[in-house]
Design a protein around this motif. Structure first.
Motif, PDB file in Angstrom:
ATOM      1  N   ARG A   1       4.511  -1.561  57.038  1.00 51.77           N
ATOM      2  CA  ARG A   1       5.550  -2.044  56.227  1.00 51.77           C
ATOM      3  C   ARG A   1       5.688  -3.330  55.979  1.00 51.77           C
ATOM      4  NH1 ARG A   1       9.260   1.328  60.900  1.00 51.77           N
ATOM      5  NH2 ARG A   1       8.665   3.441  60.108  1.00 51.77           N
ATOM      6  N   GLY A   2       6.779  -3.518  55.100  1.00 51.79           N
ATOM      7  CA  GLY A   2       6.969  -5.088  54.502  1.00 51.79           C
ATOM      8  C   GLY A   2       5.913  -5.480  53.409  1.00 51.79           C
ATOM      9  N   LYS A   3       5.126  -4.525  52.977  1.00 50.62           N
ATOM     10  CA  LYS A   3       4.513  -4.936  52.090  1.00 50.62           C
ATOM     11  C   LYS A   3       4.738  -4.277  50.738  1.00 50.62           C
ATOM     12  CE  LYS A   3       0.427  -4.587  55.260  1.00 50.62           C
ATOM     13  NZ  LYS A   3      -0.726  -3.983  55.704  1.00 50.62           N
ATOM     14  N   GLY A   4       6.028  -3.821  50.467  1.00 49.56           N
ATOM     15  CA  GLY A   4       6.388  -3.460  49.156  1.00 49.56           C
ATOM     16  C   GLY A   4       5.998  -1.804  48.849  1.00 49.56           C
TER      17      GLY A   4
ATOM     18  N   PHE B   1      11.369  10.379  61.404  1.00 52.11           N
ATOM     19  CA  PHE B   1      12.763  10.736  61.243  1.00 52.11           C
ATOM     20  C   PHE B   1      13.066  11.899  62.475  1.00 52.11           C
ATOM     21  CE2 PHE B   1      11.235  10.129  56.776  1.00 52.11           C
ATOM     22  CZ  PHE B   1      12.270   9.173  56.531  1.00 52.11           C
TER      23      PHE B   1
ATOM     24  N   SER C   1      18.196  -3.768  47.663  1.00 50.86           N
ATOM     25  CA  SER C   1      17.134  -4.536  46.786  1.00 50.86           C
ATOM     26  C   SER C   1      17.036  -3.835  45.656  1.00 50.86           C
ATOM     27  CB  SER C   1      15.968  -4.901  47.805  1.00 50.86           C
ATOM     28  OG  SER C   1      14.936  -3.903  47.581  1.00 50.86           O
TER      29      SER C   1
ATOM     30  N   ASN D   1      20.678   2.247  59.945  1.00 48.25           N
ATOM     31  CA  ASN D   1      19.427   2.144  59.469  1.00 48.25           C
ATOM     32  C   ASN D   1      19.389   0.625  58.363  1.00 48.25           C
ATOM     33  OD1 ASN D   1      16.777   2.268  58.454  1.00 48.25           O
ATOM     34  ND2 ASN D   1      16.609   4.375  58.278  1.00 48.25           N
TER      35      ASN D   1
ATOM     36  N   ASP E   1      16.946  -1.392  57.740  1.00 42.85           N
ATOM     37  CA  ASP E   1      15.735  -1.658  56.880  1.00 42.85           C
ATOM     38  C   ASP E   1      15.869  -1.088  55.773  1.00 42.85           C
ATOM     39  OD1 ASP E   1      14.785  -2.846  59.313  1.00 42.85           O
ATOM     40  OD2 ASP E   1      13.199  -1.478  59.577  1.00 42.85           O
TER      41      ASP E   1
ATOM     42  N   ALA F   1       7.459   0.969  50.119  1.00 44.96           N
ATOM     43  CA  ALA F   1       8.672   1.751  49.687  1.00 44.96           C
ATOM     44  C   ALA F   1       9.064   1.668  48.553  1.00 44.96           C
ATOM     45  CB  ALA F   1       9.576   1.435  50.816  1.00 44.96           C
ATOM     46  N   LYS F   2       9.176   0.347  48.191  1.00 45.63           N
ATOM     47  CA  LYS F   2       9.650  -0.150  46.944  1.00 45.63           C
ATOM     48  C   LYS F   2       8.788   0.535  45.642  1.00 45.63           C
ATOM     49  CE  LYS F   2      11.929  -4.228  45.881  1.00 45.63           C
ATOM     50  NZ  LYS F   2      12.163  -6.151  46.136  1.00 45.63           N
TER      51      LYS F   2
ATOM     52  N   LEU G   1      16.267  -1.906  51.827  1.00 54.22           N
ATOM     53  CA  LEU G   1      15.585  -1.565  50.751  1.00 54.22           C
ATOM     54  C   LEU G   1      16.323  -1.115  49.640  1.00 54.22           C
ATOM     55  CD1 LEU G   1      12.789  -0.386  49.388  1.00 54.22           C
ATOM     56  CD2 LEU G   1      13.269   1.824  50.758  1.00 54.22           C
ATOM     57  N   TYR G   2      17.340  -0.201  49.911  1.00 55.18           N
ATOM     58  CA  TYR G   2      18.039   0.324  48.803  1.00 55.18           C
ATOM     59  C   TYR G   2      19.041  -0.560  48.079  1.00 55.18           C
ATOM     60  CZ  TYR G   2      16.690   4.689  51.160  1.00 55.18           C
ATOM     61  OH  TYR G   2      15.941   5.372  52.059  1.00 55.18           O
TER      62      TYR G   2
ATOM     63  N   VAL H   1      12.078   8.857  52.247  1.00 52.23           N
ATOM     64  CA  VAL H   1      11.116   8.088  51.941  1.00 52.23           C
ATOM     65  C   VAL H   1      10.759   7.133  53.255  1.00 52.23           C
ATOM     66  CG1 VAL H   1      12.998   6.277  51.509  1.00 52.23           C
ATOM     67  CG2 VAL H   1      10.464   5.789  50.757  1.00 52.23           C
ATOM     68  N   GLY H   2       9.498   7.306  53.422  1.00 50.34           N
ATOM     69  CA  GLY H   2       9.020   6.481  54.573  1.00 50.34           C
ATOM     70  C   GLY H   2       7.698   5.942  54.776  1.00 50.34           C
ATOM     71  N   VAL H   3       7.387   4.946  55.375  1.00 55.14           N
ATOM     72  CA  VAL H   3       6.152   4.299  55.625  1.00 55.14           C
ATOM     73  C   VAL H   3       5.827   4.021  57.105  1.00 55.14           C
ATOM     74  CG1 VAL H   3       5.027   1.948  54.950  1.00 55.14           C
ATOM     75  CG2 VAL H   3       6.628   2.989  53.383  1.00 55.14           C
TER      76      VAL H   3
HETATM   77  C1  LIG Z   1      12.742   1.668  55.142  1.00 55.99           C
HETATM   78  C2  LIG Z   1      11.475   1.740  55.072  1.00 55.99           C
HETATM   79  C3  LIG Z   1      11.098   2.853  54.046  1.00 55.99           C
HETATM   80  C4  LIG Z   1      10.911   0.456  54.415  1.00 55.99           C
HETATM   81  O1  LIG Z   1       9.727   0.363  54.241  1.00 55.99           O
HETATM   82  P1  LIG Z   1       8.669  -0.885  53.560  1.00 55.99           P
HETATM   83  O2  LIG Z   1       7.707  -0.250  52.775  1.00 55.99           O
HETATM   84  O3  LIG Z   1       8.578  -1.819  54.661  1.00 55.99           O
HETATM   85  O4  LIG Z   1       9.619  -1.537  52.417  1.00 55.99           O
HETATM   86  P2  LIG Z   1       9.131  -2.635  51.468  1.00 55.99           P
HETATM   87  O5  LIG Z   1       8.171  -3.417  51.870  1.00 55.99           O
HETATM   88  O6  LIG Z   1       8.801  -1.794  50.157  1.00 55.99           O
HETATM   89  O7  LIG Z   1      10.452  -3.656  51.242  1.00 55.99           O
HETATM   90  C5  LIG Z   1      11.130  -3.495  50.047  1.00 55.99           C
HETATM   91  C6  LIG Z   1      12.833  -4.217  50.180  1.00 55.99           C
HETATM   92  O8  LIG Z   1      13.328  -3.370  51.300  1.00 55.99           O
HETATM   93  C7  LIG Z   1      14.047  -4.365  52.155  1.00 55.99           C
HETATM   94  N1  LIG Z   1      13.634  -4.302  53.623  1.00 55.99           N
HETATM   95  C8  LIG Z   1      12.394  -3.677  54.076  1.00 55.99           C
HETATM   96  N2  LIG Z   1      12.329  -3.669  55.316  1.00 55.99           N
HETATM   97  C9  LIG Z   1      13.515  -4.513  55.734  1.00 55.99           C
HETATM   98  C10 LIG Z   1      13.929  -4.977  56.961  1.00 55.99           C
HETATM   99  N3  LIG Z   1      13.372  -4.754  57.919  1.00 55.99           N
HETATM  100  N4  LIG Z   1      15.237  -5.501  56.891  1.00 55.99           N
HETATM  101  C11 LIG Z   1      15.694  -5.669  55.775  1.00 55.99           C
HETATM  102  N5  LIG Z   1      15.388  -5.361  54.590  1.00 55.99           N
HETATM  103  C12 LIG Z   1      14.258  -4.853  54.525  1.00 55.99           C
HETATM  104  C13 LIG Z   1      13.674  -5.649  51.617  1.00 55.99           C
HETATM  105  O9  LIG Z   1      14.806  -6.165  50.542  1.00 55.99           O
HETATM  106  C14 LIG Z   1      12.402  -5.624  50.869  1.00 55.99           C
HETATM  107  O10 LIG Z   1      12.358  -6.470  49.899  1.00 55.99           O
HETATM  108  P3  LIG Z   1      11.577  -7.872  50.046  1.00 55.99           P
HETATM  109  O11 LIG Z   1      10.370  -7.498  50.920  1.00 55.99           O
HETATM  110  O12 LIG Z   1      11.211  -8.260  48.748  1.00 55.99           O
HETATM  111  O13 LIG Z   1      12.311  -8.697  50.658  1.00 55.99           O
HETATM  112  C15 LIG Z   1      10.479   1.759  56.366  1.00 55.99           C
HETATM  113  O14 LIG Z   1      11.031   0.747  57.203  1.00 55.99           O
HETATM  114  C16 LIG Z   1      10.595   3.147  57.079  1.00 55.99           C
HETATM  115  O15 LIG Z   1       9.784   3.901  56.956  1.00 55.99           O
HETATM  116  N6  LIG Z   1      11.523   3.218  58.246  1.00 55.99           N
HETATM  117  C17 LIG Z   1      11.668   4.690  58.610  1.00 55.99           C
HETATM  118  C18 LIG Z   1      11.981   5.807  57.899  1.00 55.99           C
HETATM  119  C19 LIG Z   1      13.158   5.532  57.379  1.00 55.99           C
HETATM  120  O16 LIG Z   1      14.150   5.124  57.989  1.00 55.99           O
HETATM  121  N7  LIG Z   1      13.260   5.870  55.879  1.00 55.99           N
HETATM  122  C20 LIG Z   1      14.549   5.873  55.013  1.00 55.99           C
HETATM  123  C21 LIG Z   1      15.189   7.014  55.360  1.00 55.99           C
HETATM  124  S1  LIG Z   1      16.716   7.103  54.566  1.00 55.99           S
END
Ligand SMILES: CC(C)(COP(=O)(O)OP(=O)(O)OC[C@H]1O[C@@H](n2cnc3c(N)ncnc32)[C@H](O)[C@@H]1OP(=O)(O)O)[C@@H](O)C(=O)NCCC(=O)NCCS
Length: 148
Positions: free
Chosen positions: A80-83, A23, A121, A112, A114, A85-86, A118-119, A73-75
């Motif tokens: 990333r992409g492994k669930g 962030f 979904s 944002n 990504d 954040a979910k 996530l939200y 929330v951050g990963v």
């Molecule tokens: C946003 C963030 C937290 C997602 O973390 P993550 O662990 O990769 O997310 P998950 O693997 O749990 O994904 C859950 C769902 O989110 C959505 N999602 C995640 N990454 C996405 C992407 N790059 N594009 C579109 N959808 C995405 C999908 O629907 C995904 O479900 P699916 O895998 O079944 O399709 C991560 O990209 C991050 O840390 N970003 C930087 C910090 C940030 O911006 N935080 C949010 C502040 S408001």
């Protein structure tokens, strides 16, 4: 394997350093985190890799029978992409539910995709946009999830 637990004061330096990376437009300082961690209306959780390094984190403000606010929330990019954040969102939502929260609210940068993905979904709906919420030219999309 990824494990999850409640955050504690020893995790604070990691939160501060990951905030700068994830962030850069609105990182929290150590003193902000210290205050947040000490409040009973806040709950922070972390995701750990096998070596017990923090690879993700989330936090929520839940002041009893009212709307709760997702604070963060951050990963880390490598995990990333492994669930993760979910799973973190599920943990803070469960906690907000135990506090009697009526809904989850959050603000996310409008570009944002990504995080908005996530939200959405998780069932969050888009509400209004707050101009310059994260600083000049950095608008926030407000999103909400009803809790039952
Ligand atoms: C946003 C963030 C937290 C997602 O973390 P993550 O662990 O990769 O997310 P998950 O693997 O749990 O994904 C859950 C769902 O989110 C959505 N999602 C995640 N990454 C996405 C992407 N790059 N594009 C579109 N959808 C995405 C999908 O629907 C995904 O479900 P699916 O895998 O079944 O399709 C991560 O990209 C991050 O840390 N970003 C930087 C910090 C940030 O911006 N935080 C949010 C502040 S408001």
């Amino acid at each position: 394997m990824i494990t999850y637990r409640e955050a504690n004061a020893f995790d604070l330096p990691v939160f501060v350093s990951l905030d700068k990376e994830l962030f850069p437009y609105s990182p929290w300082s150590a003193s902000q985190y210290k205050e947040e961690f000490s409040s009973p209306t806040r709950h922070f959780v972390v995701a750990l890799d096998q070596a017990e390094n923090i690879v993700g984190y989330a936090g929520v403000f839940a002041p009893g029978e009212a709307e709760a606010d997702v604070l963060t929330v951050g990963v880390v990019p490598s995990h990333r992409g492994k669930g993760i954040a979910k799973a973190l969102m599920a943990l803070i939502t469960d906690w907000a539910n135990t506090q009697g929260s009526t809904a989850m609210m959050l603000e996310v940068k409008t570009d944002n995709t990504d995080a908005i993905g996530l939200y959405e979904s998780l069932g969050y709906s888009k509400l209004n946009v707050r101009k310059d919420y994260f600083g000049a030219g950095l608008d926030a999309q407000v999103m909400r999830l009803e809790l039952s």
